[in-house]
Motif scaffolding. Structure first.
Motif, mmCIF file in Angstrom:
data_model
loop_
_atom_site.group_PDB
_atom_site.id
_atom_site.type_symbol
_atom_site.label_atom_id
_atom_site.label_comp_id
_atom_site.label_asym_id
_atom_site.label_seq_id
_atom_site.Cartn_x
_atom_site.Cartn_y
_atom_site.Cartn_z
ATOM 1 N N GLY A 160 0.878 -0.610 0.248
ATOM 2 C CA GLY A 160 0.223 -0.083 -0.449
ATOM 3 C C GLY A 160 0.713 1.212 0.198
ATOM 4 N N PRO A 161 0.439 2.119 -0.479
ATOM 5 C CA PRO A 161 0.797 3.398 -0.938
ATOM 6 C C PRO A 161 1.205 4.479 1.167
ATOM 7 C CG PRO A 161 -0.708 3.738 -0.885
ATOM 8 C CD PRO A 161 -1.391 2.456 -0.487
ATOM 9 N N ASN A 162 2.516 5.198 0.844
ATOM 10 C CA ASN A 162 2.870 5.439 2.100
ATOM 11 C C ASN A 162 0.974 6.614 2.754
ATOM 12 O OD1 ASN A 162 5.664 5.020 1.851
ATOM 13 N ND2 ASN A 162 5.844 6.729 1.079
ATOM 14 N N GLY A 163 0.820 5.762 4.109
ATOM 15 C CA GLY A 163 -0.039 6.803 5.009
ATOM 16 C C GLY A 163 -0.847 6.136 4.842
ATOM 17 N N ILE A 164 -1.174 4.620 4.763
ATOM 18 C CA ILE A 164 -2.314 3.905 5.239
ATOM 19 C C ILE A 164 -2.212 3.250 6.211
ATOM 20 C CG2 ILE A 164 -2.922 3.614 3.215
ATOM 21 C CD1 ILE A 164 -1.770 0.941 2.906
ATOM 22 N N GLY A 165 -0.671 3.013 7.228
ATOM 23 C CA GLY A 165 -0.900 2.434 8.135
ATOM 24 C C GLY A 165 -0.383 1.294 8.613
ATOM 25 N N LYS A 166 0.687 0.968 7.217
ATOM 26 C CA LYS A 166 1.633 -0.129 7.161
ATOM 27 C C LYS A 166 2.446 -0.148 8.395
ATOM 28 C CE LYS A 166 3.109 -0.238 3.552
ATOM 29 N NZ LYS A 166 2.745 1.460 3.109
ATOM 30 N N SER A 167 3.803 0.502 8.257
ATOM 31 C CA SER A 167 4.751 0.647 9.582
ATOM 32 C C SER A 167 3.624 0.824 10.443
ATOM 33 C CB SER A 167 5.167 2.113 9.491
ATOM 34 O OG SER A 167 6.065 1.821 8.450
ATOM 35 N N THR A 168 2.722 1.733 11.680
ATOM 36 C CA THR A 168 1.904 1.352 12.300
ATOM 37 C C THR A 168 1.525 -0.040 12.965
ATOM 38 O OG1 THR A 168 1.151 3.914 11.787
ATOM 39 C CG2 THR A 168 0.626 2.794 13.945
ATOM 40 N N LEU A 169 0.948 -0.876 12.211
ATOM 41 C CA LEU A 169 0.470 -2.006 12.370
ATOM 42 C C LEU A 169 1.373 -2.581 12.445
ATOM 43 C CD1 LEU A 169 -1.597 -4.107 12.532
ATOM 44 C CD2 LEU A 169 -1.109 -4.861 9.940
ATOM 45 N N LEU A 170 2.503 -3.174 11.966
ATOM 46 C CA LEU A 170 4.065 -2.993 12.382
ATOM 47 C C LEU A 170 4.668 -2.964 13.686
ATOM 48 C CD1 LEU A 170 6.533 -4.386 9.590
ATOM 49 C CD2 LEU A 170 4.061 -5.709 10.614
ATOM 50 N N LYS A 171 4.373 -1.824 13.975
ATOM 51 C CA LYS A 171 4.432 -1.420 15.905
ATOM 52 C C LYS A 171 4.181 -1.545 16.811
ATOM 53 C CE LYS A 171 7.704 3.004 13.602
ATOM 54 N NZ LYS A 171 7.433 4.330 13.463
ATOM 55 N N ILE A 172 2.588 -1.767 16.129
ATOM 56 C CA ILE A 172 1.882 -2.005 16.834
ATOM 57 C C ILE A 172 2.563 -4.025 17.548
ATOM 58 C CG2 ILE A 172 -0.939 -2.573 18.116
ATOM 59 C CD1 ILE A 172 -0.953 -0.364 16.681
ATOM 60 N N LEU A 173 2.748 -4.417 16.142
ATOM 61 C CA LEU A 173 2.593 -5.842 16.842
ATOM 62 C C LEU A 173 4.051 -6.263 17.268
ATOM 63 C CD1 LEU A 173 2.112 -7.359 13.306
ATOM 64 C CD2 LEU A 173 0.261 -7.082 15.282
ATOM 65 N N SER A 174 5.359 -5.098 17.022
ATOM 66 C CA SER A 174 6.304 -5.090 17.934
ATOM 67 C C SER A 174 6.237 -4.832 19.305
ATOM 68 C CB SER A 174 7.448 -4.959 17.369
ATOM 69 O OG SER A 174 7.520 -3.172 16.610
ATOM 70 N N ALA A 175 4.991 -4.201 20.054
ATOM 71 C CA ALA A 175 4.823 -2.918 20.693
ATOM 72 C C ALA A 175 5.932 -2.551 21.252
ATOM 73 C CB ALA A 175 5.761 -4.256 22.823
ATOM 74 N N GLY A 176 6.327 -1.342 20.129
ATOM 75 C CA GLY A 176 6.441 -0.068 20.015
ATOM 76 C C GLY A 176 5.366 0.777 19.840
ATOM 77 N N ILE A 177 4.741 0.901 19.439
ATOM 78 C CA ILE A 177 3.530 1.657 19.745
ATOM 79 C C ILE A 177 2.407 1.112 20.972
ATOM 80 C CG2 ILE A 177 1.518 2.701 18.082
ATOM 81 C CD1 ILE A 177 2.763 3.404 16.460
ATOM 82 N N PRO A 178 1.794 1.439 22.218
ATOM 83 C CA PRO A 178 2.859 2.817 22.755
ATOM 84 C C PRO A 178 3.255 2.754 23.552
ATOM 85 C CG PRO A 178 0.537 1.259 23.492
ATOM 86 C CD PRO A 178 0.880 0.657 22.668
#
Length: 230
Positions: free
Chosen positions: A15-33
């Protein structure tokens, strides 16, 4: 958002930038929140455990994460120490640690750079160092964000081979569909209006992805979102 993959499944999220791909991986790795801020409701289940209350360093044995900006993840003074640091946190014995360090550095063409400071490496070399760390840890889950960027053709093919041989689960995020992806992943997923949809690989999909027209001519296999459960 609901998203599910199974053990040993290889998934690429396109998907293009800004749709939440990186955010999803950071959530899965406990980087977020934990580090990225914000609030999350619901649950993130990996191996029957809700990781929302976990620190990312407590998940090292379960998963490894390679982000878009490797310099943000590199902490030590040499490439060798970068790998050793992760293995020491797992309590790996010294002899086995040396074997894994030598093996992963050799595999990713970094042996000659073992004593070099990671910040002196090129972008591709830093990416390869994080891949070497992931390989040495031997975690069952790999989370890889735009990991093919900055890699030359040789190391792109090497990464595809490593993904294919990996017995665990792999999630790769990418902003465009690369030729290397074809037939090497069990599932292709995109995010549309905040929901994950699995896609069929084919001529229409490839054309749509290459043109970044992710909502035109792309039809979800199922309109039911997939729940993450690794």
């Amino acid at each position: 958002m609901k998203f599910e993959i199974h053990r040993s499944e290889k998934v690429v999220i396109i998907g293009p930038n800004g749709i939440g791909k990186s955010t999803l991986l950071k959530i899965l790795s406990a980087g977020i929140p934990t580090y990225g801020g914000g609030k999350i409701s619901g649950s993130v289940i990996i191996n029957d455990k809700n990781i929302l209350t976990s620190e990312s360093f407590n998940l090292t044995e379960v998963l490894t994460y390679v982000g878009q900006n490797p310099q943000e993840q590199l902490l030590m003074n040499t490439c060798c120490d970068e790998i050793a640091f992760a293995l020491e946190s797992l309590g790996i014995e010294r002899e086995e640690m040396k074997r894994r360090i030598d093996s992963s550095l050799t595999h990713w063409s970094l042996s000659s750079l073992a004593e070099v400071h990671p910040q002196e490496l090129s972008g591709g070399e830093r990416k390869r160092l994080l891949l070497a760390v992931s390989e040495a840890i031997e975690a069952p889950i790999w989370l890889l964000d735009e990991v093919f960027d900055d890699l030359d053709d040789h190391h792109k093919h090497l990464l595809i081979e490593s993904i294919a041989k990996h017995k665990g689960s792999v999630v790769v995020c990418a902003s465009r569909f690369l030729p290397e992806f074809s037939h090497n992943f069990t599932s292709i997923v995109t995010i549309i209006d905040g929901k994950c949809h699995r896609l069929e690989e084919g001529e229409v999909l490839t054309q749509a992805l290459q043109n970044k027209k992710f909502t035109i001519g792309v039809h979800p296999v199922s309109h039911t979102p997939h729940t993450l459960s690794l």
